[in-house]
Design a protein around this motif. Structure first.
Motif, PDB file in Angstrom:
ATOM      1  N   ALA A  21      21.938  17.314 -11.679  1.00 52.19           N
ATOM      2  CA  ALA A  21      22.726  17.028 -12.877  1.00 52.19           C
ATOM      3  C   ALA A  21      22.049  15.963 -13.738  1.00 52.19           C
ATOM      4  O   ALA A  21      22.005  16.082 -14.967  1.00 52.19           O
ATOM      5  N   VAL A  22      21.510  14.939 -13.107  1.00 51.72           N
ATOM      6  CA  VAL A  22      20.818  13.882 -13.852  1.00 51.72           C
ATOM      7  C   VAL A  22      19.541  14.432 -14.477  1.00 51.72           C
ATOM      8  O   VAL A  22      19.233  14.155 -15.643  1.00 51.72           O
ATOM      9  N   LYS A  23      18.789  15.233 -13.713  1.00 53.20           N
ATOM     10  CA  LYS A  23      17.560  15.819 -14.253  1.00 53.20           C
ATOM     11  C   LYS A  23      17.861  16.726 -15.439  1.00 53.20           C
ATOM     12  O   LYS A  23      17.106  16.781 -16.392  1.00 53.20           O
ATOM     13  N   THR A  24      18.976  17.449 -15.390  1.00 50.35           N
ATOM     14  CA  THR A  24      19.360  18.316 -16.496  1.00 50.35           C
ATOM     15  C   THR A  24      19.797  17.488 -17.700  1.00 50.35           C
ATOM     16  O   THR A  24      19.444  17.795 -18.842  1.00 50.35           O
ATOM     17  N   LYS A  25      20.549  16.430 -17.452  1.00 49.64           N
ATOM     18  CA  LYS A  25      21.037  15.568 -18.534  1.00 49.64           C
ATOM     19  C   LYS A  25      19.885  14.893 -19.266  1.00 49.64           C
ATOM     20  O   LYS A  25      19.917  14.741 -20.487  1.00 49.64           O
ATOM     21  N   TYR A  26      18.871  14.479 -18.528  1.00 49.87           N
ATOM     22  CA  TYR A  26      17.719  13.774 -19.096  1.00 49.87           C
ATOM     23  C   TYR A  26      16.458  14.591 -18.831  1.00 49.87           C
ATOM     24  O   TYR A  26      15.623  14.217 -18.012  1.00 49.87           O
ATOM     25  N   GLU A  41       0.797  -1.229   0.000  1.00 50.00           N
ATOM     26  CA  GLU A  41       0.000   0.000   0.000  1.00 50.00           C
ATOM     27  C   GLU A  41       0.832   1.283   0.000  1.00 50.00           C
ATOM     28  O   GLU A  41       0.299   2.358  -0.258  1.00 50.00           O
ATOM     29  N   TYR A  42       2.125   1.173   0.297  1.00 50.18           N
ATOM     30  CA  TYR A  42       2.972   2.362   0.255  1.00 50.18           C
ATOM     31  C   TYR A  42       3.121   2.844  -1.181  1.00 50.18           C
ATOM     32  O   TYR A  42       3.094   2.044  -2.121  1.00 50.18           O
ATOM     33  N   PRO A  43       3.357   4.143  -1.367  1.00 50.52           N
ATOM     34  CA  PRO A  43       3.683   4.623  -2.709  1.00 50.52           C
ATOM     35  C   PRO A  43       5.015   4.002  -3.167  1.00 50.52           C
ATOM     36  O   PRO A  43       5.822   3.561  -2.340  1.00 50.52           O
ATOM     37  N   ALA A  44       5.254   4.022  -4.452  1.00 51.26           N
ATOM     38  CA  ALA A  44       6.508   3.493  -4.998  1.00 51.26           C
ATOM     39  C   ALA A  44       7.693   4.225  -4.363  1.00 51.26           C
ATOM     40  O   ALA A  44       7.611   5.412  -4.041  1.00 51.26           O
ATOM     41  N   ILE A  45       8.811   3.529  -4.192  1.00 54.07           N
ATOM     42  CA  ILE A  45      10.004   4.108  -3.580  1.00 54.07           C
ATOM     43  C   ILE A  45      10.444   5.370  -4.325  1.00 54.07           C
ATOM     44  O   ILE A  45      10.803   6.373  -3.717  1.00 54.07           O
ATOM     45  N   GLY A  46      10.400   5.342  -5.645  1.00 53.07           N
ATOM     46  CA  GLY A  46      10.789   6.515  -6.421  1.00 53.07           C
ATOM     47  C   GLY A  46       9.923   7.718  -6.106  1.00 53.07           C
ATOM     48  O   GLY A  46      10.423   8.845  -6.012  1.00 53.07           O
ATOM     49  N   ASP A  47       8.633   7.491  -5.924  1.00 53.94           N
ATOM     50  CA  ASP A  47       7.727   8.591  -5.571  1.00 53.94           C
ATOM     51  C   ASP A  47       8.038   9.124  -4.179  1.00 53.94           C
ATOM     52  O   ASP A  47       8.008  10.335  -3.947  1.00 53.94           O
ATOM     53  N   GLN A  48       8.341   8.218  -3.252  1.00 54.82           N
ATOM     54  CA  GLN A  48       8.687   8.641  -1.895  1.00 54.82           C
ATOM     55  C   GLN A  48       9.963   9.482  -1.909  1.00 54.82           C
ATOM     56  O   GLN A  48      10.031  10.546  -1.280  1.00 54.82           O
ATOM     57  N   LEU A  49      10.968   9.019  -2.644  1.00 53.75           N
ATOM     58  CA  LEU A  49      12.228   9.744  -2.701  1.00 53.75           C
ATOM     59  C   LEU A  49      12.062  11.104  -3.369  1.00 53.75           C
ATOM     60  O   LEU A  49      12.666  12.088  -2.948  1.00 53.75           O
ATOM     61  N   ASP A  50      11.241  11.164  -4.411  1.00 45.96           N
ATOM     62  CA  ASP A  50      11.013  12.434  -5.094  1.00 45.96           C
ATOM     63  C   ASP A  50      10.464  13.476  -4.130  1.00 45.96           C
ATOM     64  O   ASP A  50      10.919  14.623  -4.113  1.00 45.96           O
ATOM     65  N   VAL A  51       9.506  13.082  -3.309  1.00 48.61           N
ATOM     66  CA  VAL A  51       8.942  14.014  -2.324  1.00 48.61           C
ATOM     67  C   VAL A  51      10.013  14.451  -1.326  1.00 48.61           C
ATOM     68  O   VAL A  51      10.123  15.639  -0.998  1.00 48.61           O
ATOM     69  N   LEU A  52      10.815  13.510  -0.854  1.00 53.62           N
ATOM     70  CA  LEU A  52      11.863  13.851   0.111  1.00 53.62           C
ATOM     71  C   LEU A  52      12.901  14.794  -0.491  1.00 53.62           C
ATOM     72  O   LEU A  52      13.338  15.746   0.163  1.00 53.62           O
ATOM     73  N   TRP A  53      13.304  14.551  -1.742  1.00 53.89           N
ATOM     74  CA  TRP A  53      14.318  15.411  -2.355  1.00 53.89           C
ATOM     75  C   TRP A  53      13.762  16.794  -2.650  1.00 53.89           C
ATOM     76  O   TRP A  53      14.460  17.798  -2.535  1.00 53.89           O
ATOM     77  N   ARG A  54      12.482  16.878  -3.030  1.00 50.76           N
ATOM     78  CA  ARG A  54      11.878  18.202  -3.242  1.00 50.76           C
ATOM     79  C   ARG A  54      11.833  18.970  -1.916  1.00 50.76           C
ATOM     80  O   ARG A  54      12.070  20.173  -1.882  1.00 50.76           O
ATOM     81  N   TRP A  55      11.523  18.270  -0.853  1.00 52.27           N
ATOM     82  CA  TRP A  55      11.502  18.892   0.473  1.00 52.27           C
ATOM     83  C   TRP A  55      12.905  19.367   0.844  1.00 52.27           C
ATOM     84  O   TRP A  55      13.096  20.496   1.315  1.00 52.27           O
ATOM     85  N   ALA A  56      13.893  18.520   0.638  1.00 50.91           N
ATOM     86  CA  ALA A  56      15.270  18.870   0.979  1.00 50.91           C
ATOM     87  C   ALA A  56      15.745  20.064   0.155  1.00 50.91           C
ATOM     88  O   ALA A  56      16.424  20.961   0.683  1.00 50.91           O
TER      89      ALA A  56
END
Length: 67
Positions: free
Chosen positions: A53-58, A17-32
């Motif tokens: 850097a990865v977001k800019t590259k892709y 029932e938890y959101p996908a790990i990638g979705d969880q991390l995205d929220v945490l990194w946006r917060w950070a």
């Protein structure tokens, strides 16, 4: 008399029932990233730089615009 009800291992039920790990991390990194620079550790700054850097590259908008 007290009865004990065993419901089994809660871990797979929660994991399903938890959101996908990638979705969880995205929220945490946006917060950070929203933290004031004075509150960021050098390790956090380095990680945020790597992620940016990865977001800019892709960039979104190409063939794989899913994330």
């Amino acid at each position: 008399m007290m009865q004990i009800h065993h419901v089994g291992d809660h871990r797979p039920l929660r994991a399903a029932e938890y959101p996908a790990i990638g979705d969880q991390l995205d929220v945490l990194w946006r917060w950070a990233a929203a933290l004031p620079p004075a509150l960021r550790t050098p390790e956090l700054e380095a990680m945020l730089s790597q992620i940016e850097a990865v977001k800019t590259k892709y960039e979104k908008g190409g063939e794989d615009a899913g994330g």
